[in-house]
Design an enzyme around this catalytic site. Structure first.
Site, PDB file in Angstrom:
ATOM      1  N   ASN A 140       5.651  73.724  79.566  1.00  0.00           N
ATOM      2  CA  ASN A 140       6.936  74.415  79.497  1.00  0.00           C
ATOM      3  C   ASN A 140       7.579  74.367  78.115  1.00  0.00           C
ATOM      4  OD1 ASN A 140       6.857  71.701  80.727  1.00  0.00           O
ATOM      5  ND2 ASN A 140       9.073  71.723  80.451  1.00  0.00           N
ATOM      6  N   GLN A 168       5.004  77.361  84.931  1.00  0.00           N
ATOM      7  CA  GLN A 168       5.230  78.162  83.722  1.00  0.00           C
ATOM      8  C   GLN A 168       4.132  79.192  83.488  1.00  0.00           C
ATOM      9  OE1 GLN A 168       7.838  78.462  81.895  1.00  0.00           O
ATOM     10  NE2 GLN A 168       9.048  76.687  82.520  1.00  0.00           N
ATOM     11  N   THR A 226      14.380  74.607 108.054  1.00  0.00           N
ATOM     12  CA  THR A 226      14.329  76.070 108.174  1.00  0.00           C
ATOM     13  C   THR A 226      14.067  76.691 106.805  1.00  0.00           C
ATOM     14  OG1 THR A 226      15.876  75.968 110.005  1.00  0.00           O
ATOM     15  CG2 THR A 226      15.645  78.107 108.914  1.00  0.00           C
ATOM     16  N   CYS A 309      17.549  69.994  80.123  1.00  0.00           N
ATOM     17  CA  CYS A 309      17.793  68.745  80.838  1.00  0.00           C
ATOM     18  C   CYS A 309      19.014  68.951  81.710  1.00  0.00           C
ATOM     19  CB  CYS A 309      18.017  67.645  79.801  1.00  0.00           C
ATOM     20  SG  CYS A 309      18.169  66.049  80.542  1.00  0.00           S
TER      21      CYS A 309
END
Ligand code: PLP
Length: 366
Positions: A140, A168, A226, A309
């Site tokens: 990434n 990615q 679900t 981050c």
């Protein structure tokens, strides 16, 4: 956003109109896919059709697709799903793999950010306990494309399983789960123009995968809860519409050429590796990543400092560290990641803003 340049596609790609339309349509469905009545059966039909389209995109059988809340959950499910196996992860994996793997052994990478397969062979040969190896398909931060098929062959020779984080790679390069021969694969919708908060782990139903949470028997007992039907419908639409990004390589090359002509002392990381066509990770000394990101943002250009981050704090990249990039350079890296929507004027804006920043710092240093 016309006077802004969004160059952070590896953080998330803009939502595709087709994904938005599919989600809106799915939101109109009243049923729970687990209900046996008509509305439930309709929802189930939608769910299974989406599963088949997503499976087709990555070349996997539909019953291998386990829907999750995204790449992070899928990585956690894979890494924590085989408690009896020792784990080896490449040193450049996403935080969601590294954190889930705990104190797993780290597979080193070369200076260009490519996993060292001889080391993998040695690490597997040194310990006969069954193992799980995790190697991403594309990094990434640098875009370096990893030799996953070769790693899978080595892993299988030693009786190990191979997990591949392909978050990615999807929508950027073509690949095929079956041909890569991975046992487990992670994908995520929002990196390809689908919605955030939905992804999948591709895993054969024959694998003894330990579920992460208890509850209903959804997803063949592999992921209780679900399913996020609107999100999954958006993911399926994005899988059909998003091509690969081969065509954006020319833009990426132009960016790199122009930045290097302004700053011949800049360094592009993983330059010698096969890379994603959309990603440039570049360092100049003296200007730390967060300062560059903020200065560019003020100029209307959005890039990121290595990996995004969640706390908003920037720390030195473990990826660049693993590649042996000196700390003073690693602290000054930014990631520019483009997409099919990137225009010439976006690139002009980046080059102008980054060039001005570079000139300021160099005149200060003189
Ligand atoms: N794996 C890689 C390589 C990523 O780049 C990301 C997101 O940045 C993830 C996993 C996590 O995916 P998600 O945002 O869907 O949780």
């Amino acid at each position: 956003m016309s006077d802004l340049a969004y160059l952070d596609w590896n953080a998330t790609a803009p939502l595709l109109p087709e994904a938005r339309a599919a989600m809106t349509e799915a939101l109109a469905h009243a049923g729970n896919p687990s209900s046996v009545h008509r509305a439930g059966r309709d929802a189930k039909k939608l769910l299974e059709a989406a599963r088949a389209r997503i499976a087709q995109r990555v070349g996997a059988p539909p019953d291998h697709v386990v829907f999750t809340s995204g790449g992070t959950e899928a990585n956690n499910l894979a890494l924590r799903g085989f408690p009896d196996r020792r784990i080896i992860v490449s040193a450049i994996e996403h935080d969601s793999v590294l954190a889930a793997a705990g104190d797993a052994a780290r597979l080193p990478v070369t200076g260009d950010g490519i996993a060292d397969l001889d080391a993998l062979d040695r690490m597997l040969a040194a310990d006969s306990r069954p193992a799980l190896v995790s190697l991403m398909l594309a990094n990434n931060e640098t875009g370096a494309i990893q030799p996953v098929a070769e790693a899978a062959a080595i892993a299988h020779r030693h009786g190990a399983l191979l997990h591949c984080d392909a978050v990615q790679a999807l929508g950027k390069i073509s690949f095929n789960y079956s041909e890569l021969n991975a046992d487990l694969m992670t994908i995520s919708a929002h990196k390809i123009g689908g919605p955030m908060g939905v992804g999948a782990l591709i895993a054969s139903p024959a694998l003894a995968l330990r579920p992460a949470q208890s509850g209903g028997g959804q997803e063949r007992g592999r992921r209780a809860g679900t399913e996020n039907l609107p999100g999954i419908a958006g993911f399926a639409a994005a899988c059909e519409v998003a091509g690969d990004m081969g065509a954006v390589a020319a833009h990426r090359d132009a960016i790199e050429r122009r930045l290097l002509s302004i700053a011949p002392d800049a360094r592009i990381h993983a330059l010698g590796a096969p890379r994603l066509p959309n990603t440039t990770n570049i360092s100049i000394t003296c200007v730390i990543s967060s300062t560059q990101v903020m200065a560019l943002d003020l100029a209307g250009v959005m890039v990121s400092a290595g990996s995004a981050c969640s706390s908003g704090k920037v720390r030195r990249s473990h990826v660049l560290d693993a590649m042996g990039v000196p700390p003073d350079l690693a602290e000054c890296a930014i990631r520019i990641s483009i997409g099919p929507g990137t225009t010439d004027s976006d690139i002009d804006r980046l080059v102008e803003a980054w060039g001005a920043l570079y000139a300021r710092t160099r005149s200060r240093a003189a």
